[in-house]
Design a protein around this motif. Structure first.
Motif, short mmCIF file in Angstrom:
data_model
loop_
_atom_site.label_atom_id
_atom_site.label_comp_id
_atom_site.label_asym_id
_atom_site.label_seq_id
_atom_site.Cartn_x
_atom_site.Cartn_y
_atom_site.Cartn_z
N ALA A 31 -2.58 -13.78 41.82
CA ALA A 31 -2.77 -14.81 43.06
C ALA A 31 -1.56 -15.57 43.22
N LEU A 32 -0.96 -16.15 41.95
CA LEU A 32 0.01 -17.08 41.68
C LEU A 32 1.53 -16.29 42.49
N SER A 33 1.46 -15.07 41.98
CA SER A 33 2.69 -14.39 42.65
C SER A 33 2.74 -14.04 44.40
N GLN A 34 1.18 -14.01 44.82
CA GLN A 34 1.31 -14.02 46.26
C GLN A 34 1.54 -15.29 46.76
N GLN A 35 1.25 -16.50 46.14
CA GLN A 35 1.44 -17.92 46.75
C GLN A 35 2.92 -18.11 46.72
N ILE A 36 3.81 -17.62 45.91
CA ILE A 36 4.94 -17.96 45.69
C ILE A 36 5.65 -16.89 46.75
N LYS A 37 5.42 -15.91 46.87
CA LYS A 37 6.02 -14.96 47.92
C LYS A 37 5.73 -15.36 49.52
N ALA A 38 4.44 -16.01 49.64
CA ALA A 38 4.07 -16.90 50.74
C ALA A 38 5.03 -17.82 50.92
N LEU A 39 5.30 -18.82 49.99
CA LEU A 39 6.21 -19.83 50.02
C LEU A 39 7.66 -19.61 50.64
N GLU A 40 8.05 -18.29 49.87
CA GLU A 40 9.43 -17.76 49.98
C GLU A 40 9.49 -17.31 51.51
N ARG A 41 8.70 -16.78 52.07
CA ARG A 41 8.51 -16.40 53.48
C ARG A 41 8.52 -17.68 54.17
N ASP A 42 7.82 -18.63 54.08
CA ASP A 42 7.68 -19.92 54.79
C ASP A 42 9.22 -20.73 54.83
N ILE A 43 9.86 -20.43 53.58
CA ILE A 43 11.13 -21.18 53.66
C ILE A 43 12.27 -20.42 54.12
N GLY A 44 12.15 -18.96 53.98
CA GLY A 44 13.19 -18.12 54.30
C GLY A 44 14.02 -17.86 53.45
N ALA A 45 13.87 -18.00 52.33
CA ALA A 45 14.85 -17.66 51.17
C ALA A 45 14.16 -17.31 49.77
N PRO A 46 14.72 -16.74 48.86
CA PRO A 46 14.12 -16.35 47.63
C PRO A 46 14.32 -17.79 46.92
N LEU A 47 13.36 -17.85 45.97
CA LEU A 47 13.28 -19.12 45.07
C LEU A 47 13.47 -18.82 43.69
N LEU A 48 13.21 -17.59 43.29
CA LEU A 48 13.40 -17.17 41.98
C LEU A 48 13.91 -15.80 41.83
N GLU A 49 14.59 -15.71 40.61
CA GLU A 49 15.02 -14.50 40.20
C GLU A 49 14.31 -13.85 39.33
N ARG A 50 13.52 -12.68 39.19
CA ARG A 50 12.70 -12.25 38.40
C ARG A 50 13.49 -11.34 37.50
N ASN A 51 13.06 -11.57 36.23
CA ASN A 51 13.77 -10.39 35.23
C ASN A 51 12.26 -10.37 34.13
N SER A 52 12.82 -9.52 33.05
CA SER A 52 11.83 -9.15 32.17
C SER A 52 11.40 -10.39 31.06
N ALA A 59 19.57 -21.19 43.69
CA ALA A 59 20.20 -22.45 44.07
C ALA A 59 19.14 -23.08 45.09
N VAL A 60 18.66 -22.02 45.94
CA VAL A 60 17.38 -22.91 46.90
C VAL A 60 16.41 -23.21 46.04
N GLY A 61 15.79 -22.36 45.06
CA GLY A 61 14.77 -22.83 44.21
C GLY A 61 14.92 -24.05 43.68
N GLU A 62 16.23 -24.44 42.90
CA GLU A 62 16.51 -25.55 42.39
C GLU A 62 16.32 -26.87 43.35
N VAL A 63 16.88 -26.77 44.44
CA VAL A 63 16.58 -27.65 45.64
C VAL A 63 15.09 -27.94 45.76
N VAL A 64 14.53 -26.87 46.28
CA VAL A 64 13.06 -26.90 46.57
C VAL A 64 12.30 -27.67 45.38
N ALA A 65 12.58 -27.07 44.13
CA ALA A 65 12.00 -27.83 42.83
C ALA A 65 12.00 -29.54 42.94
N ARG A 66 13.42 -29.71 42.91
CA ARG A 66 13.51 -31.05 42.99
C ARG A 66 12.88 -31.74 44.26
#
Length: 294
Positions: A31-52, A59-66
């Protein structure tokens, strides 16, 4: 923009791990993953780089978090003013924790404060010392746990604790077999650390204590202690970490080593603006004094 999604994203930006963030939010990880993906769609840019190992902010995610942190702080303050206007009696204390001091005396202090002051709403966030200071000076916080020394910010600091600084080494490293390590043994080792601008005073204190003859040979910077220790486990280098945080994280593949005398330490303090402490803050400062006396 959906405030709920922004709140979810802010917690994820603090944890940089979907599992821990979902646990804090009391929701399922999908559910959290779905909400974050929806937020990325709202903003129009990826907010996170996912890894293992978790994720990193773009860079956009840093601005959005602040900006989200500031926005939600304003929302919380507005809600408090509205409650007061309609006769609400509850008070609010806006407080920030420093990332490297989660657990231990801080958690015990907040638990005791909540028990003694059930009429106070604690609004708690987490951030690096430099960010917490900025928020304090801007009036968006009442108090913040920080890592001193602070340089000329005009804030008052109440000492909370002094903590031993350990050195984390990879489990297969020759130093992992040592009971205690010397400064000479780590002088030329590759070091993983967080950016100095996160907490300049603490960064310099660590360097002076462990690498007195020229500073550490930093090969990688990581955003928090967990990512730092994961890099140690991967064999990238060694890392200094406050004992409480290092033992709480318990990262496999990492060995924690004491350093020979003089023992390196870092301090923890509670900072606040010097004038006009609100009653809720006075209660917290009084509790700090009582617990330290005990």
């Amino acid at each position: 923009m959906d405030l709920r999604r922004l709140r979810y994203f802010l917690v994820l930006a603090e944890e940089l791990n979907f599992t821990r963030a979902a646990h804090r939010l009391h929701i399922a990880q999908p559910a959290l993953s779905q909400q974050i993906k929806a937020l990325e769609r709202d903003i129009g840019a990826p907010l996170l780089e996912r890894n293992s190992r978790g994720c990193r902010l773009t860079a956009v995610g840093e601005v959005v978090a602040r900006e989200t942190g500031e926005l939600l702080a304003h929302v919380a303050a507005s809600q408090e003013r509205i409650r007061a206007a309609v006769g609400g009696q509850r008070r609010q204390l806006r407080l920030a924790l420093t990332r490297s001091a989660r657990g231990g005396p801080v958690d015990a202090l907040l638990t005791e404060f909540r028990a003694r002051h059930p009429d106070v709403d604690l609004v708690v966030r987490t951030g690096w010392t430099s960010h917490n200071i900025t928020e304090l000076l801007a009036g968006r916080l009442d108090a913040a746990f920080v890592r001193p020394p602070l340089d000329g910010e005009g804030l008052e600091c109440r000492h909370i604790a002094r903590e031993e600084l350990l050195v984390a080494v990879p489990a297969e490293h020759p130093l992992a077999r040592e009971r205690r390590i010397t400064r000479g043994q780590i002088a030329a080792e590759p070091v993983i650390l967080w950016p100095r601008e996160n907490a300049p005073g603490m960064h310099d204190v660590i360097s002076r204590q462990l690498w007195p003859d020229g500073g550490p040979r930093i090969v990688r910077e990581e955003p928090d202690d967990e990512q730092l220790l994961l890099s140690v486990a991967a064999g990238v280098g060694i890392a200094p970490v406050p004992e409480g945080r290092a033992r709480a994280l318990r990262i496999p593949g990492v060995r924690l080593k004491h350093v020979t005398a003089p023992m390196p330490t870092v301090d923890l303090a509670l900072a606040h603006r010097p004038a006009g402490a609100a009653p809720a803050l006075q209660g917290l400062l009084g509790l700090v004094g009582t617990l330290l006396d005990e």
